[in-house]
Write an enzyme that holds these catalytic residues in place. Structure first.
Site, PDB file in Angstrom:
ATOM      1  N   GLY A  60       2.815  -1.126   4.370  1.00  0.00           N
ATOM      2  CA  GLY A  60       2.756   0.292   4.034  1.00  0.00           C
ATOM      3  C   GLY A  60       4.150   0.837   3.797  1.00  0.00           C
ATOM      4  O   GLY A  60       4.750   0.625   2.736  1.00  0.00           O
TER       5      GLY A  60
ATOM      6  N   GLY B 215       1.770   2.536  10.740  1.00  0.00           N
ATOM      7  CA  GLY B 215       2.665   3.682  10.580  1.00  0.00           C
ATOM      8  C   GLY B 215       3.368   4.103  11.850  1.00  0.00           C
ATOM      9  O   GLY B 215       3.889   5.210  11.940  1.00  0.00           O
TER      10      GLY B 215
ATOM     11  N   SER C 107       2.873  -1.849  10.472  1.00  0.00           N
ATOM     12  CA  SER C 107       4.314  -1.840  10.746  1.00  0.00           C
ATOM     13  C   SER C 107       4.999  -3.167  10.405  1.00  0.00           C
ATOM     14  O   SER C 107       5.890  -3.621  11.123  1.00  0.00           O
ATOM     15  CB  SER C 107       4.584  -1.441  12.198  1.00  0.00           C
ATOM     16  OG  SER C 107       4.130  -0.118  12.424  1.00  0.00           O
TER      17      SER C 107
ATOM     18  N   ASN D 173       0.863  -1.184   0.000  1.00  0.00           N
ATOM     19  CA  ASN D 173       0.000   0.000   0.000  1.00  0.00           C
ATOM     20  C   ASN D 173       0.899   1.234   0.000  1.00  0.00           C
ATOM     21  O   ASN D 173       1.461   1.597   1.031  1.00  0.00           O
ATOM     22  CB  ASN D 173      -0.898  -0.035   1.252  1.00  0.00           C
ATOM     23  CG  ASN D 173      -1.783   1.182   1.350  1.00  0.00           C
ATOM     24  OD1 ASN D 173      -1.888   1.965   0.407  1.00  0.00           O
ATOM     25  ND2 ASN D 173      -2.433   1.354   2.497  1.00  0.00           N
ATOM     26  N   TRP D 174       1.021   1.847  -1.161  1.00  0.00           N
ATOM     27  CA  TRP D 174       1.932   2.997  -1.278  1.00  0.00           C
ATOM     28  C   TRP D 174       1.332   4.279  -0.685  1.00  0.00           C
ATOM     29  O   TRP D 174       2.009   5.297  -0.598  1.00  0.00           O
ATOM     30  CB  TRP D 174       2.278   3.239  -2.757  1.00  0.00           C
ATOM     31  CG  TRP D 174       3.248   2.252  -3.318  1.00  0.00           C
ATOM     32  CD1 TRP D 174       3.788   1.164  -2.684  1.00  0.00           C
ATOM     33  CD2 TRP D 174       3.808   2.259  -4.643  1.00  0.00           C
ATOM     34  NE1 TRP D 174       4.640   0.498  -3.530  1.00  0.00           N
ATOM     35  CE2 TRP D 174       4.678   1.148  -4.742  1.00  0.00           C
ATOM     36  CE3 TRP D 174       3.660   3.080  -5.759  1.00  0.00           C
ATOM     37  CZ2 TRP D 174       5.390   0.849  -5.898  1.00  0.00           C
ATOM     38  CZ3 TRP D 174       4.370   2.783  -6.913  1.00  0.00           C
ATOM     39  CH2 TRP D 174       5.230   1.687  -6.985  1.00  0.00           C
ATOM     40  N   LYS D 175       0.066   4.240  -0.355  1.00  0.00           N
ATOM     41  CA  LYS D 175      -0.615   5.441   0.172  1.00  0.00           C
ATOM     42  C   LYS D 175      -0.377   6.619  -0.780  1.00  0.00           C
ATOM     43  O   LYS D 175      -0.427   6.427  -1.985  1.00  0.00           O
ATOM     44  CB  LYS D 175      -0.151   5.727   1.600  1.00  0.00           C
ATOM     45  CG  LYS D 175      -0.263   4.457   2.472  1.00  0.00           C
ATOM     46  CD  LYS D 175      -0.116   4.694   3.920  1.00  0.00           C
ATOM     47  CE  LYS D 175      -0.245   3.358   4.656  1.00  0.00           C
ATOM     48  NZ  LYS D 175      -0.198   3.470   6.089  1.00  0.00           N
TER      49      LYS D 175
ATOM     50  N   HIS E 278      -9.788   1.176   4.845  1.00  0.00           N
ATOM     51  CA  HIS E 278      -8.515   1.434   5.527  1.00  0.00           C
ATOM     52  C   HIS E 278      -8.722   2.453   6.650  1.00  0.00           C
ATOM     53  O   HIS E 278      -9.477   3.408   6.493  1.00  0.00           O
ATOM     54  CB  HIS E 278      -7.475   1.942   4.523  1.00  0.00           C
ATOM     55  CG  HIS E 278      -6.097   1.944   5.100  1.00  0.00           C
ATOM     56  ND1 HIS E 278      -5.664   2.932   5.945  1.00  0.00           N
ATOM     57  CD2 HIS E 278      -5.067   1.064   4.985  1.00  0.00           C
ATOM     58  CE1 HIS E 278      -4.419   2.661   6.321  1.00  0.00           C
ATOM     59  NE2 HIS E 278      -4.038   1.537   5.750  1.00  0.00           N
TER      60      HIS E 278
ATOM     61  N   GLU F 127      -5.864  -5.020  10.632  1.00  0.00           N
ATOM     62  CA  GLU F 127      -4.923  -3.901  10.751  1.00  0.00           C
ATOM     63  C   GLU F 127      -5.221  -3.114  12.029  1.00  0.00           C
ATOM     64  O   GLU F 127      -6.017  -2.163  12.010  1.00  0.00           O
ATOM     65  CB  GLU F 127      -5.082  -2.966   9.553  1.00  0.00           C
ATOM     66  CG  GLU F 127      -4.691  -3.589   8.243  1.00  0.00           C
ATOM     67  CD  GLU F 127      -3.952  -2.584   7.376  1.00  0.00           C
ATOM     68  OE1 GLU F 127      -2.836  -2.894   6.959  1.00  0.00           O
ATOM     69  OE2 GLU F 127      -4.471  -1.484   7.154  1.00  0.00           O
TER      70      GLU F 127
ATOM     71  N   GLU G  56      -7.001   4.847   7.746  1.00  0.00           N
ATOM     72  CA  GLU G  56      -6.692   6.250   7.442  1.00  0.00           C
ATOM     73  C   GLU G  56      -7.892   6.917   6.767  1.00  0.00           C
ATOM     74  O   GLU G  56      -8.173   8.094   6.999  1.00  0.00           O
ATOM     75  CB  GLU G  56      -5.434   6.337   6.564  1.00  0.00           C
ATOM     76  CG  GLU G  56      -4.182   6.131   7.410  1.00  0.00           C
ATOM     77  CD  GLU G  56      -2.990   5.603   6.637  1.00  0.00           C
ATOM     78  OE1 GLU G  56      -3.015   5.583   5.394  1.00  0.00           O
ATOM     79  OE2 GLU G  56      -2.019   5.188   7.297  1.00  0.00           O
TER      80      GLU G  56
HETATM   81  P1  PGA Z   1       2.482   0.563   7.704  1.00  0.00           P
HETATM   82  O1  PGA Z   1       1.065   0.727   6.986  1.00  0.00           O
HETATM   83  O2  PGA Z   1       3.091  -0.719   7.193  1.00  0.00           O
HETATM   84  O3  PGA Z   1       3.268   1.777   7.306  1.00  0.00           O
HETATM   85  O4  PGA Z   1       2.225   0.483   9.166  1.00  0.00           O
HETATM   86  C1  PGA Z   1       0.225  -0.370   6.862  1.00  0.00           C
HETATM   87  C2  PGA Z   1      -1.113   0.028   6.301  1.00  0.00           C
HETATM   88  O5  PGA Z   1      -1.506   1.182   6.416  1.00  0.00           O
HETATM   89  O6  PGA Z   1      -1.790  -0.768   5.705  1.00  0.00           O
END
Ligand code: PGA
Length: 241
Positions: free
Chosen positions: A223, A172, A203, A9-11, A94, A166, A96
């Site tokens: 991520g 993050g 993470s 997931n490149w966001k 997600h 998640e 976020e």
């Molecule tokens: P992260 O993000 O690996 O940076 O914790 C994971 C995600 O948002 O799916």
């Protein structure tokens, strides 16, 4: 045996199309020796077509889609548009998007329904916050999210569904959920959805990725570690063996 799923997931990264292409090509070059995994890269919308041109053997995913097929919905992207770009997977729910954009279960449910109808494979994210965990509400929270987000989804469509556990507090932060704790959640989810692939996200890095597979997860959602080709390839290498 089902191939393990590794979702990147490149966001909202990287910052330019050029860097997106370089990152993608660096990952692709490193894939030569990786055969036992299914790799799905989910870049921001504007990079989908750049990556599409050189896709194989990587699969393309999107980070969101809308719940209507077409019309006056400024800023939104329909599942059909994604399909036309070669997208096979979509991440929905997600944390976020829930937290920053106010997405609620009822909206996510509409998105899941349409995405499945359009034959996209849905990666549905669920997870508890730190406070919810402290208060011992993890299972209750997940149960509610799943009940609401999967409302009126037909059993036949479950074959295109993937769940991602998640924990919000682990995303993050570098503060990953201990694999033995994540395993309890995995068992809870498997009891309810025994045939669905279940991923862990939050993470994940090259050091811990394999631990989640060893406790029984069907893959990982990565991520920040997916934005560094070396680190991401290390994850793939560790999981391929
Ligand atoms: P992260 O993000 O690996 O940076 O914790 C994971 C995600 O948002 O799916």
């Amino acid at each position: 045996m089902r191939k393990k799923l590794i979702v990147a997931n490149w966001k909202m990264n990287p910052e330019t199309p050029k860097r997106a292409k370089l990152l993608f090509l660096a990952i692709k070059r490193g894939l030569k020796k990786i055969q036992n995994l299914k790799i799905i890269i989910c870049p921001p919308f504007p990079y989908l077509s750049i990556i599409k041109a050189q896709l194989s053997p990587i699969k393309l995913g999107a980070q969101n889609c809308f719940w209507e097929e077409k019309g006056a919905f400024t800023g939104e992207v329909s599942p059909k548009m994604l399909k036309k770009l070669g997208v096979e997977y979509v991440i929905l729910g997600h944390s976020e998007r829930r937290k920053i954009l106010g997405e609620m279960d009822i909206m996510i449910n509409k998105k899941v329904k349409l995405a499945l109808k359009m034959r996209l494979k849905v990666i549905l994210c669920v997870g508890e916050t730190k406070i919810e965990r402290k208060e011992g509400k993890t299972f209750k929270v997940l149960q509610n999210q799943l009940k609401n987000c999967l409302k009126e989804i037909e059993k036949k469509d479950f074959k295109n569904l993937i769940l991602a556990y998640e924990p919000v507090w682990a995303i993050g932060t570098g503060n990953f959920c201990r694999p033995e704790d994540a395993k309890n959640v995995l068992l809870f989810l498997k009891r309810k959805f025994e045939n669905l692939p279940i991923l862990y996200g939050g993470s994940v890095n090259a050091k811990n990725a394999k631990d989640y597979i060893e406790v029984g997860f069907d893959g990982v959602l990565v991520g920040s570690a997916s934005l560094k080709s070396k680190e991401f390839l290390k994850i793939l290498k560790n999981l391929n063996s």
